[in-house]
Every structure is written in structure tokens, then in C-alpha cells.
Design a protein around this motif. Structure first.
Motif, PDB file in Angstrom:
ATOM      1  N   LYS A   1       0.764  -1.103  -0.048  1.00 50.97           N
ATOM      2  CA  LYS A   1       0.086  -0.230   0.050  1.00 50.97           C
ATOM      3  C   LYS A   1       0.825   1.259   0.059  1.00 50.97           C
ATOM      4  N   LEU A   2       1.939   1.269   0.871  1.00 51.99           N
ATOM      5  CA  LEU A   2       2.766   2.340   0.754  1.00 51.99           C
ATOM      6  C   LEU A   2       3.420   2.657  -0.476  1.00 51.99           C
TER       7      LEU A   2
ATOM      8  N   LYS B   1       2.440   1.853  -3.321  1.00 51.98           N
ATOM      9  CA  LYS B   1       1.492   1.969  -4.516  1.00 51.98           C
ATOM     10  C   LYS B   1       1.369   3.580  -4.327  1.00 51.98           C
ATOM     11  N   GLU B   2       1.544   4.381  -3.324  1.00 54.66           N
ATOM     12  CA  GLU B   2       1.330   5.631  -2.981  1.00 54.66           C
ATOM     13  C   GLU B   2       2.388   6.590  -3.760  1.00 54.66           C
ATOM     14  N   HIS B   3       3.697   5.645  -3.749  1.00 57.21           N
ATOM     15  CA  HIS B   3       4.913   6.667  -4.360  1.00 57.21           C
ATOM     16  C   HIS B   3       5.410   5.864  -5.734  1.00 57.21           C
TER      17      HIS B   3
ATOM     18  N   LYS C   1       4.902   3.767  -9.681  1.00 59.56           N
ATOM     19  CA  LYS C   1       4.109   3.793 -10.774  1.00 59.56           C
ATOM     20  C   LYS C   1       4.827   3.060 -11.795  1.00 59.56           C
TER      21      LYS C   1
ATOM     22  N   CYS D   1       9.889   5.375  -8.650  1.00 56.28           N
ATOM     23  CA  CYS D   1       9.232   5.627  -7.378  1.00 56.28           C
ATOM     24  C   CYS D   1       9.934   7.049  -6.975  1.00 56.28           C
TER      25      CYS D   1
END
Length: 259
Positions: free
Chosen positions: A124-125, A127-129, A131, A159
Motif C-alpha cells: 500500500k505504501l 502504491k502511493e509512491h 508507478k 518511485c
């Protein structure tokens, strides 16, 4: 060599015969035919090495095929029944994506020594940073050699600079941070890649979906017993895999796997 065939098929075939032999429950030996219907005879027959269910139930009840055809052939007095399974490639690609995602996260956790995150928390972490970079992915496809893309998926993922800091904030894993980042990027790769992109990464250059078929042959013996023939094929986009070294027993064992 069309390695993508092996990579797709191996997820449900490799080692399946051993796993099946150890795990299958003993069942009564079924010997049921349908009169002179050799196709029915084969489908209702239970092979001695695969006693948990008959051939038809195993093949038609698996999630491997989206279409199955049975046909009768006779050559020099030898009766055979040919089964052709059109593999549900989209389903296999999705399964492969999930398996590789899980594998990448498992490897992340072998390096991560903190307590702030579990595997899903790190994903989850990330995915926030992070692509998937389409341009880098296409460049990797263009320059891939001997399918090294499967070893360096992480190179197609970008990232931001904050991710490392977030991971290290609650963890004394600085010595392993590069390995953690590579495996997290691989996890992002498999969580964000499309089925079409994954198909392309296996070497499929044509438009549309790849087509994979499995052909097995069964011999109808005198006395109405049935044997599995050594003759089988893996067919990709209408062309037989010329270097396939798998055994028909390993192939059919995959159809008996139930999840």
C-alpha cells in the motif's frame, strides 16, 4: 523458443504429478463406458495413477480450459481419443500476475526487519509512491534479451524519493534497502501491469490475445481399458512448441489439481 508457453503452463503443471501422487485420496477404480461410444468411455474412465476422479471430470471441471473438444481417431487399428483444450489465457495471465506479486512481497519480507508494516502495508505504501513507467516498459521490451525482463521487472517502475525514507523511518533495514526497493518495485510491476502488457513481455508481438492449446491423446485398448498416450502437443498461436520436453503424465496431472 516460446518461453511464455512454459511460464504460463508451468504454474499448474510443473511438479503436479508428484503432488497429485502424494495427495490424491484413494477411490474406487471406475471402469464405466457408454456402449460403443469411445469418447464416453474415455471421459468416464479412471486412470490407475489418478484415482480421485475420472478423466472427463478432471479435464472439464478444471479452470484451465475455456473450450474443450474430443474427437475419435483410428490409425492402423489403434483407437485413440484426442482431447484439445483451448487454454483460458486471460485467466492464466491473471493468475500468473497474482503469483508473481505474492512472490515479490514474500521476498520483500525476507529483507524487511521493521515492525511498522506487514507485506500488504508495504505494498500500500509503495502504491502511493511508485508507478509503472510505460515508456521504460516499452524500452525494456524492445531491448529484452533471453527474457531478462523477468529478472529485472523493477527497472520499469519509478518511485519518488520519499519511499525509502518512509521504509527506513520505522526500520533498521538500511543495509537491505536496495533489495527491498527492487522487490517492492517488482510487486508494483505485477500489480499495475495489464494482461496485454504481460502477454507482450512473454514475447508475443502480434495484436490481440495469444492463443494456447493443449492436446492430449488417450488409447482405447482391447477390453475397453484406457491408457494415456505419450503423444501430446502444446500449441501457441497455431504453431506447435518444437522444444517442449514435458511428459503427458505431468500435463494431465495439472487438470487434477483443485484449489
Amino acid at each position: 523458443k516460446q518461453r511464455w508457453v512454459a511460464l504460463l503452463v508451468i504454474t499448474f503443471l510443473q511438479g503436479a504429478s508428484i503432488k497429485y501422487a502424494l495427495g490424491a485420496a484413494l477411490a474406487a477404480f471406475i471402469f464405466a463406458g457408454c456402449g460403443d461410444d469411445d469418447v464416453g468411455l474415455v471421459k468416464n474412465y479412471t486412470l490407475p495413477d489418478f484415482k480421485s476422479m475420472n478423466i472427463g471430470t478432471a479435464i472439464e471441471g478444471s479452470k484451465i480450459c475455456k473450450n474443450i473438444t474430443w474427437s475419435k481417431e483410428e490409425n492402423g487399428g489403434l483407437k485413440t481419443i484426442k482431447m484439445v483444450c483451448d487454454v483460458d489465457v486471460e485467466h492464466r495471465l491473471k493468475s500468473y500476475k497474482q503469483e508473481m506479486l505474492d512472490s515479490s512481497l514474500k521476498r520483500v519480507m525476507t529483507f524487511y526487519e521493521g515492525k511498522a508494516y506487514d507485506a500488504q502495508g508495504l505494498l500500500k505504501l509503495a502504491k502511493e509512491h511508485c508507478k509503472l513507467n510505460e515508456a521504460k516498459f516499452q524500452e525494456t521490451l524492445k531491448n529484452q534479451r533471453q527474457n531478462r525482463i523477468f529478472e529485472e521487472e523493477w527497472k520499469s517502475v519509478d518511485c519518488d524519493d520519499k519511499l525509502k525514507g518512509e521504509i527506513l523511518k520505522e526500520s533498521n533495514t538500511e543495509i537491505y534497502i536496495d533489495s527491498i526497493m527492487e522487490r517492492l518495485k517488482a510487486a508494483i510491476y505485477y500489480s499495475q501491469i495489464t494482461a496485454e502488457q504481460l502477454d507482450a513481455s512473454f514475447g508475443h508481438k502480434e495484436g490481440g490475445s495469444s492463443k494456447l492449446a493443449i492436446e492430449l491423446n488417450f488409447i482405447v485398448n482391447e477390453g475397453k481399458s484406457v491408457s494415456l498416450s505419450d503423444k501430446f502437443k502444446l500449441i501457441t498461436n497455431g504453431k506447435e512448441d518444437p522444444v517442449n520436453k514435458m511428459k503427458s503424465k505431468d500435463v494431465i496431472a495439472g487438470f487434477y489439481e483443485r484449489q
